[in-house]
Design a protein around this motif. Sequence first.
Motif: not given
Length: 403
Positions: A95-97, A108-109, A132-133, A137-139
């Motif tokens: 999800l961060g990616k 991811s590509t 929080p990170a 990311n969700l936001h």
Amino acid sequence: MTLKGKRLLLGVTGGVAAYKAAQLARLLAKEGADVRVAMTEAATRFVTPVTLQALTGQTAWTDLWDPRVPDNMGHIELSRDRDLIIVAPASADFLGKLAGGLADDLLSTLCLARRCPLLVAPAMNVEMWENPAMQRNLHTLRGDGVHFAGPAAGDQACGEVGMGRMLEPEEIVAEVEAFFQPKLLAGKHVVVTAGPTEEPIDPVRVITNASSGKMGYAVARASREAGARVTLVSGPTALATPTGVECVRVRSAEQMFEAVKKAAPGSDVFFAAAAVSDYRVKNRAEQKIKKGAAAGLSLELAENPDILAWVAGQKNAPFCVGFAAESEKLVEHARAKRAKKAVPLLAANLAQHALGADDNEITLFDERGEHALGRAPKLELARRLVAHVAGMLAGEKRARAKA
Ligand code: C5P
């Protein structure tokens, strides 16, 4: 086969919940979808590509540099013809990616190069979810229009309890089906009553109706699929609350009435699918009534409030849909009930066709006459009912605009 003809790409990322991706792939394929699978390297540590290949009947892709990909443009080709990408489980890392727009492996590509919508089913430890990170990311992802299925709260594989558990495969399939439904009730608030009520005789005995609640729950689910905010007021049932639906659980008709009085004012549509007991016991015993304590036993009954009639009689009442389960003379009784309750729409069925069953046969009665919805699974009938209601609401809006 609710997903017949749908072209899906199932992305699997590395997390313990990856073992559930195998079941998810199987269920999606069983519903008729064309399921193409792409896995991250970490996912292959939890479940093998061979498993997913066997369940979908297609190659499970893992490598950005796989020479078998048509035109050597795997990062584009494999998602180009898809209707939806589902990433389940979607790890915190993945999800961060996605949020950062990174593309350093095949999945991811494919996500970054997609033209179709993306649905993710997050799965992670509660601390990761609350970090929080992660929240940032969700936001970002929500802002980018990414759709979310879950997560749910509950027991986690790590032994902790909290938010971050992936939805069960059946629930994710329900979310995928919901995704493909037209958003006919977007922005509307729908209130549904469902199930029987129980009227206590003493602490262990009740008067009730034979109702499984399946039809009302199907209507709640179909309304939510159509984009509505849904409040389900349910009597005692053995059914799970549909995902995304707010459920208020009650026992008696009076409790149901109180819950509806809170939820219905200001709502847009009210479906009264509950089998409400017409009477409650007036002389309810405080202690369990003993056998043989009296020669014969009489219960004094008092009439329960008619919840539907109350809602329909309010100023600015929502669009009210009544239900009628008859044992004979369906048309005659349904017409009379629609008039008596003063509701614009009544959904009628023969009780012997419906009670406890997964299928039903429904006829709608409105000001234009009779409309047979046919015989089908209750969820399918609920979707047709929602479409009919949406059509009537649109007609009302047009009429108001003209006036
Ligand atoms: O009058 P009858 O019970 O046959 O009407 C059925 C319809 O009225 C259903 O929509 C049911 O949910 C609703 N109803 C109600 N409150 C009651 C009795 C019925 O909302 N006390």
